[in-house]
Design a protein around this motif. Structure first.
Motif, PDB file in Angstrom:
ATOM      1  N   ASP A  79       0.842  -1.190   0.000  1.00  0.00           N
ATOM      2  CA  ASP A  79       0.000   0.000   0.000  1.00  0.00           C
ATOM      3  C   ASP A  79       0.881   1.245   0.000  1.00  0.00           C
ATOM      4  OD1 ASP A  79      -2.076   1.802   0.206  1.00  0.00           O
ATOM      5  OD2 ASP A  79      -2.388   1.466   2.355  1.00  0.00           O
ATOM      6  N   ILE A  80       1.122   1.819  -1.187  1.00  0.00           N
ATOM      7  CA  ILE A  80       1.994   2.991  -1.242  1.00  0.00           C
ATOM      8  C   ILE A  80       1.307   4.232  -0.671  1.00  0.00           C
ATOM      9  CG2 ILE A  80       3.284   2.128  -3.210  1.00  0.00           C
ATOM     10  CD1 ILE A  80       1.841   4.444  -4.796  1.00  0.00           C
ATOM     11  N   PHE A  81      -0.001   4.159  -0.469  1.00  0.00           N
ATOM     12  CA  PHE A  81      -0.702   5.307   0.094  1.00  0.00           C
ATOM     13  C   PHE A  81      -0.579   5.367   1.612  1.00  0.00           C
ATOM     14  CE2 PHE A  81      -2.554   4.771  -4.083  1.00  0.00           C
ATOM     15  CZ  PHE A  81      -2.331   6.042  -4.581  1.00  0.00           C
ATOM     16  N   SER A  82       0.258   4.517   2.174  1.00  0.00           N
ATOM     17  CA  SER A  82       0.651   4.659   3.568  1.00  0.00           C
ATOM     18  C   SER A  82       1.574   5.867   3.710  1.00  0.00           C
ATOM     19  CB  SER A  82       1.371   3.404   4.063  1.00  0.00           C
ATOM     20  OG  SER A  82       0.503   2.312   4.005  1.00  0.00           O
ATOM     21  N   PHE A  83       2.199   6.274   2.609  1.00  0.00           N
ATOM     22  CA  PHE A  83       2.958   7.520   2.590  1.00  0.00           C
ATOM     23  C   PHE A  83       1.933   8.641   2.467  1.00  0.00           C
ATOM     24  CE2 PHE A  83       6.139   4.507   1.182  1.00  0.00           C
ATOM     25  CZ  PHE A  83       7.280   4.936   1.857  1.00  0.00           C
ATOM     26  N   GLU A  84       1.727   9.384   3.527  1.00  0.00           N
ATOM     27  CA  GLU A  84       0.638  10.370   3.564  1.00  0.00           C
ATOM     28  C   GLU A  84       0.792  11.483   2.538  1.00  0.00           C
ATOM     29  OE1 GLU A  84       2.264  12.645   7.555  1.00  0.00           O
ATOM     30  OE2 GLU A  84       0.780  11.058   7.724  1.00  0.00           O
ATOM     31  N   GLU A  85       2.003  11.725   2.032  1.00  0.00           N
ATOM     32  CA  GLU A  85       2.180  12.764   1.019  1.00  0.00           C
ATOM     33  C   GLU A  85       1.610  12.351  -0.341  1.00  0.00           C
ATOM     34  OE1 GLU A  85       4.663  11.468   2.933  1.00  0.00           O
ATOM     35  OE2 GLU A  85       6.391  10.990   1.708  1.00  0.00           O
ATOM     36  N   LEU A  86       1.333  11.061  -0.549  1.00  0.00           N
ATOM     37  CA  LEU A  86       0.759  10.593  -1.809  1.00  0.00           C
ATOM     38  C   LEU A  86      -0.769  10.584  -1.807  1.00  0.00           C
ATOM     39  CD1 LEU A  86       3.055   7.563  -2.722  1.00  0.00           C
ATOM     40  CD2 LEU A  86       3.172   9.895  -3.583  1.00  0.00           C
ATOM     41  N   VAL A  87      -1.376  10.644  -0.637  1.00  0.00           N
ATOM     42  CA  VAL A  87      -2.831  10.540  -0.527  1.00  0.00           C
ATOM     43  C   VAL A  87      -3.560  11.644  -1.302  1.00  0.00           C
ATOM     44  CG1 VAL A  87      -4.785  10.559   1.082  1.00  0.00           C
ATOM     45  CG2 VAL A  87      -2.737   9.229   1.612  1.00  0.00           C
ATOM     46  N   PRO A  88      -3.164  12.923  -1.181  1.00  0.00           N
ATOM     47  CA  PRO A  88      -3.888  13.940  -1.959  1.00  0.00           C
ATOM     48  C   PRO A  88      -3.717  13.785  -3.472  1.00  0.00           C
ATOM     49  CG  PRO A  88      -2.452  14.984  -0.329  1.00  0.00           C
ATOM     50  CD  PRO A  88      -2.185  13.521  -0.296  1.00  0.00           C
ATOM     51  N   LEU A  89      -2.709  13.047  -3.899  1.00  0.00           N
ATOM     52  CA  LEU A  89      -2.435  12.872  -5.318  1.00  0.00           C
ATOM     53  C   LEU A  89      -2.905  11.509  -5.823  1.00  0.00           C
ATOM     54  CD1 LEU A  89       1.174  14.298  -5.127  1.00  0.00           C
ATOM     55  CD2 LEU A  89      -0.861  15.497  -5.923  1.00  0.00           C
ATOM     56  N   PHE A  90      -3.890  10.926  -5.149  1.00  0.00           N
ATOM     57  CA  PHE A  90      -4.375   9.587  -5.458  1.00  0.00           C
ATOM     58  C   PHE A  90      -4.686   9.363  -6.933  1.00  0.00           C
ATOM     59  CE2 PHE A  90      -7.898   6.592  -6.030  1.00  0.00           C
ATOM     60  CZ  PHE A  90      -7.312   5.443  -5.547  1.00  0.00           C
ATOM     61  N   PRO A  91      -5.363  10.263  -7.636  1.00  0.00           N
ATOM     62  CA  PRO A  91      -5.696   9.987  -9.050  1.00  0.00           C
ATOM     63  C   PRO A  91      -4.475   9.760  -9.939  1.00  0.00           C
ATOM     64  CG  PRO A  91      -6.942  11.867  -8.259  1.00  0.00           C
ATOM     65  CD  PRO A  91      -5.968  11.512  -7.190  1.00  0.00           C
ATOM     66  N   TYR A  92      -3.347  10.363  -9.581  1.00  0.00           N
ATOM     67  CA  TYR A  92      -2.149  10.224 -10.396  1.00  0.00           C
ATOM     68  C   TYR A  92      -1.412   8.909 -10.142  1.00  0.00           C
ATOM     69  CZ  TYR A  92      -2.973  15.199 -10.939  1.00  0.00           C
ATOM     70  OH  TYR A  92      -3.550  16.401 -11.201  1.00  0.00           O
ATOM     71  N   PHE A  93      -1.591   8.339  -8.946  1.00  0.00           N
ATOM     72  CA  PHE A  93      -0.811   7.163  -8.557  1.00  0.00           C
ATOM     73  C   PHE A  93      -1.659   5.931  -8.268  1.00  0.00           C
ATOM     74  CE2 PHE A  93       1.642  10.861  -6.774  1.00  0.00           C
ATOM     75  CZ  PHE A  93       2.556  10.906  -7.812  1.00  0.00           C
ATOM     76  N   GLU A  94      -2.934   5.927  -8.656  1.00  0.00           N
ATOM     77  CA  GLU A  94      -3.806   4.812  -8.292  1.00  0.00           C
ATOM     78  C   GLU A  94      -3.435   3.495  -8.969  1.00  0.00           C
ATOM     79  OE1 GLU A  94      -7.917   5.307  -9.379  1.00  0.00           O
ATOM     80  OE2 GLU A  94      -7.351   6.591 -11.043  1.00  0.00           O
ATOM     81  N   GLU A  95      -2.710   3.529 -10.092  1.00  0.00           N
ATOM     82  CA  GLU A  95      -2.326   2.300 -10.787  1.00  0.00           C
ATOM     83  C   GLU A  95      -1.128   1.606 -10.146  1.00  0.00           C
ATOM     84  OE1 GLU A  95      -1.594   3.231 -14.850  1.00  0.00           O
ATOM     85  OE2 GLU A  95      -3.619   3.963 -15.197  1.00  0.00           O
ATOM     86  N   ILE A  96      -0.344   2.348  -9.366  1.00  0.00           N
ATOM     87  CA  ILE A  96       0.878   1.786  -8.771  1.00  0.00           C
ATOM     88  C   ILE A  96       0.496   0.825  -7.659  1.00  0.00           C
ATOM     89  CG2 ILE A  96       3.032   2.317  -7.600  1.00  0.00           C
ATOM     90  CD1 ILE A  96       2.914   5.068  -8.904  1.00  0.00           C
TER      91      ILE A  96
END
Length: 179
Positions: free
Chosen positions: A129-146
């Motif tokens: 779960d790369i969205f454990s890095f809280e700095e990526l959460v607001p940018l979810f649409p850009y990184f949802e495939e990773i």
């Protein structure tokens, strides 16, 4: 010098000197580098660019591009991009250790702990779960495939026991695979 690097030099090194009866500090086990990698089987340009962007945000430095290795059947031809990689050393490595141990891993859902190291001087694991890095959460649409982040911690240890001792000193508590 950040907090975690200071912790290593002022606490962990002194503990290792006392517990291992080492004559000089240069013989002690040290964290050498951290390699983090994002990528996968997809060679889609948008996927590769989002991997590079996420690595840049997570690691705090510019990632380098990873290309697909040619197979024996297709030695010639163009190589396709599959992701990126960052190697962190010195201060940035300790900053990443601290962020991973005290901010990211506590946010992982159903975290079962880190398994005991399998190698004598490298510890590898995959963070799904790369969205454990809280700095990526607001940018979810850009990184949802990773899907996952591969981490490799490199130490200057001689065996798995030393890796365990160094890991415990750095607040990384491994659990044993034995039952």
């Amino acid at each position: 010098m950040n907090f975690f690097e200071k912790h290593y030099y002022e606490v962990v090194q002194k503990d290792l000197i006392l517990s291992e009866n080492v004559s000089t500090v240069s013989l002690l086990s040290v964290p050498k580098k951290v390699s983090i990698c994002l990528g996968g089987e997809s060679s889609d340009e948008n996927y590769v660019i989002s991997c590079l962007g996420a690595l840049s945000i997570i690691g705090g430095q510019k990632p380098y591009f990873i290309q697909q290795k040619p197979t024996k059947q297709t030695n010639s031809g163009s190589k396709k991009g599959i992701g990126g990689k960052i190697t962190l050393r010195r201060g940035s490595m300790y900053i990443f250790y601290y962020k991973l141990l005290f901010h990211v891993l506590p946010r992982v859902r159903q975290f079962e702990g880190l398994r005991e190291p399998a190698h004598k001087n490298i510890y590898c694991f995959v963070l799904k779960d790369i969205f454990s890095f809280e700095e990526l959460v607001p940018l979810f649409p850009y990184f949802e495939e990773i899907t996952s982040l591969q981490c490799q911690f490199h130490f200057t240890t001689k065996d798995r026991f030393e890796t365990n001792v160094l890991g415990h000193g750095l607040q990384v508590c491994f659990f044993s695979n034995e039952k």
